[in-house]
Scaffold this active site. Structure first.
Site, PDB file in Angstrom:
ATOM      1  N   GLY A 134     -22.056  23.081  21.333  1.00 44.60           N
ATOM      2  CA  GLY A 134     -23.494  23.166  21.494  1.00 44.60           C
ATOM      3  C   GLY A 134     -24.137  22.042  20.879  1.00 44.60           C
TER       4      GLY A 134
ATOM      5  CG  ASP B  72     -25.854  25.375  19.580  1.00 41.25           C
ATOM      6  OD1 ASP B  72     -25.873  26.001  18.324  1.00 41.25           O
ATOM      7  OD2 ASP B  72     -25.474  25.473  20.621  1.00 41.25           O
TER       8      ASP B  72
ATOM      9  CG  ASP C 112     -29.489  34.494  18.026  1.00 44.87           C
ATOM     10  OD1 ASP C 112     -30.605  34.937  17.847  1.00 44.87           O
ATOM     11  OD2 ASP C 112     -28.780  35.063  19.032  1.00 44.87           O
TER      12      ASP C 112
ATOM     13  CE  LYS D  10     -32.224  32.734  20.935  1.00 45.80           C
ATOM     14  NZ  LYS D  10     -31.521  33.689  21.760  1.00 45.80           N
TER      15      LYS D  10
ATOM     16  CG  PHE E  93     -30.076  33.014  26.834  1.00 49.91           C
ATOM     17  CD1 PHE E  93     -29.130  33.399  26.135  1.00 49.91           C
ATOM     18  CD2 PHE E  93     -29.948  31.812  27.595  1.00 49.91           C
ATOM     19  CE1 PHE E  93     -27.697  32.961  25.869  1.00 49.91           C
ATOM     20  CE2 PHE E  93     -28.296  31.174  27.295  1.00 49.91           C
ATOM     21  CZ  PHE E  93     -27.468  31.853  26.587  1.00 49.91           C
ATOM     22  CB  VAL E  94     -33.081  28.479  24.373  1.00 54.73           C
ATOM     23  CG1 VAL E  94     -34.528  29.314  24.272  1.00 54.73           C
ATOM     24  CG2 VAL E  94     -32.530  28.641  23.086  1.00 54.73           C
TER      25      VAL E  94
ATOM     26  CG  ASP F 290     -23.351  27.526  27.226  1.00 53.14           C
ATOM     27  OD1 ASP F 290     -23.451  27.803  25.680  1.00 53.14           O
ATOM     28  OD2 ASP F 290     -22.712  28.337  27.633  1.00 53.14           O
TER      29      ASP F 290
ATOM     30  NE  ARG G 104     -21.591  23.807  26.679  1.00 52.12           N
ATOM     31  CZ  ARG G 104     -21.630  24.533  25.546  1.00 52.12           C
ATOM     32  NH1 ARG G 104     -22.672  24.308  24.690  1.00 52.12           N
ATOM     33  NH2 ARG G 104     -20.742  25.520  25.680  1.00 52.12           N
TER      34      ARG G 104
HETATM   35  P1  IMP Z   1     -25.362  33.376  15.723  1.00 53.41           P
HETATM   36  O1  IMP Z   1     -26.113  32.582  14.940  1.00 53.41           O
HETATM   37  O2  IMP Z   1     -24.043  33.902  14.883  1.00 53.41           O
HETATM   38  O3  IMP Z   1     -25.996  34.545  16.589  1.00 53.41           O
HETATM   39  O4  IMP Z   1     -24.559  32.473  16.870  1.00 53.41           O
HETATM   40  C1  IMP Z   1     -25.193  31.512  17.122  1.00 53.41           C
HETATM   41  C2  IMP Z   1     -24.565  30.913  18.243  1.00 53.41           C
HETATM   42  O5  IMP Z   1     -24.799  31.832  19.394  1.00 53.41           O
HETATM   43  C3  IMP Z   1     -24.962  29.499  18.669  1.00 53.41           C
HETATM   44  O6  IMP Z   1     -24.456  28.586  18.138  1.00 53.41           O
HETATM   45  C4  IMP Z   1     -24.954  29.494  20.187  1.00 53.41           C
HETATM   46  O7  IMP Z   1     -23.677  29.147  20.675  1.00 53.41           O
HETATM   47  C5  IMP Z   1     -25.119  30.924  20.724  1.00 53.41           C
HETATM   48  N1  IMP Z   1     -26.431  31.443  21.013  1.00 53.41           N
HETATM   49  C6  IMP Z   1     -27.317  32.201  20.367  1.00 53.41           C
HETATM   50  N2  IMP Z   1     -28.295  32.062  21.075  1.00 53.41           N
HETATM   51  C7  IMP Z   1     -28.252  31.432  21.901  1.00 53.41           C
HETATM   52  C8  IMP Z   1     -29.392  30.934  23.106  1.00 53.41           C
HETATM   53  O8  IMP Z   1     -30.401  31.522  23.057  1.00 53.41           O
HETATM   54  N3  IMP Z   1     -28.922  29.956  24.076  1.00 53.41           N
HETATM   55  C9  IMP Z   1     -27.565  29.550  23.903  1.00 53.41           C
HETATM   56  N4  IMP Z   1     -26.700  29.657  22.901  1.00 53.41           N
HETATM   57  C10 IMP Z   1     -27.286  30.695  22.090  1.00 53.41           C
HETATM   58 MG    MG Z   2     -22.594  27.415  18.800  1.00 52.99          MG
END
Ligand code: IMP
Ligand code: MG
Length: 183
Positions: free
Chosen positions: A52, A107, A110, A138, A159-160, A166, A172
């Site tokens: 990403g 990227d 979240d 986010k 969802f972005v 992706d 991407r």
């Molecule tokens: P988290 O912070 O552990 O929830 O995971 C983050 C990862 O989830 C990011 O690096 C992305 O690969 C994926 N991700 C989370 N939200 C999104 C979204 O809205 N679009 C695309 N990928 C996302």
């Molecule tokens: Mg990622």
């Protein structure tokens, strides 16, 4: 047209631009200035999180005019999307980490589980410090286990995708950041 191609087109038609390429570029330049002011003496090991962050890192790094080294890491989250989900390192960096200042490039922040696990991994390998730059953060209303040191753009809790991110493996390559309508 194949089914996957149709699916990709459908996703794009169901989405809208939330940040265009000019807005992203301005944000990337601001981040580069912030990182330069903070880390130019650190000789950081910059880690691009695959896949990403590829596009973001590719645009950011040429704006950093100080010595650094670059490596990549492939990390995945398996299981459900709750706290405690397992983070797996599919491919670690090949550069020695011990005694280095690390800049993680990702990227999107979240829930934060992935970056928190990666940060812990680097500290366990003997990193002197770990800083984090994310293109997007986010606004999901959760209290995240960590904050990024440098944040580009705040995205809504939808969802972005695009600019490296992706949707089901697609898009991407988009030059802007899109969000699914009605998400
Ligand atoms: P988290 O912070 O552990 O929830 O995971 C983050 C990862 O989830 C990011 O690096 C992305 O690969 C994926 N991700 C989370 N939200 C999104 C979204 O809205 N679009 C695309 N990928 C996302
Ligand atoms: Mg990622």
């Amino acid at each position: 047209m194949s089914q996957p191609q149709k699916k990709a087109i459908d996703y794009l038609q169901a989405s809208e631009v939330i940040f265009d390429n000019d807005e992203i570029n301005a944000s990337v330049k601001r981040l580069a200035a912030e990182i330069s002011a903070d880390m130019s003496e650190d000789f950081p090991l910059c880690i691009t999180l695959l896949r990403g962050a590829l596009i973001f890192a590719g645009q950011l790094l040429p704006h950093l005019h100080f010595p650094l080294t670059l490596d990549t890491m492939d990390v995945g989250r398996y299981g459900d999307h709750t706290y405690g989900s397992k983070v797996t390192i599919r491919s670690p960096p090949i550069t020695a980490v011990n005694g280095r200042h690390i800049l993680l490039i990702d990227d999107i922040l979240d829930v934060g589980i992935t970056l928190e696990a990666v940060r812990e991994w680097f500290l366990a390998q003997g990193a002197l410090s770990v800083k984090i730059v994310v293109l997007t953060d986010k606004d999901n209303g959760l209290s995240k286990p960590l904050r990024a040191d440098f944040v580009g753009l705040i995205v809504p809790n939808r969802f972005v995708f695009g600019y490296g991110m992706d949707i089901q493996g697609y898009w991407r390559n988009l030059p802007a950041i899109y969000a699914l309508k009605g998400d």
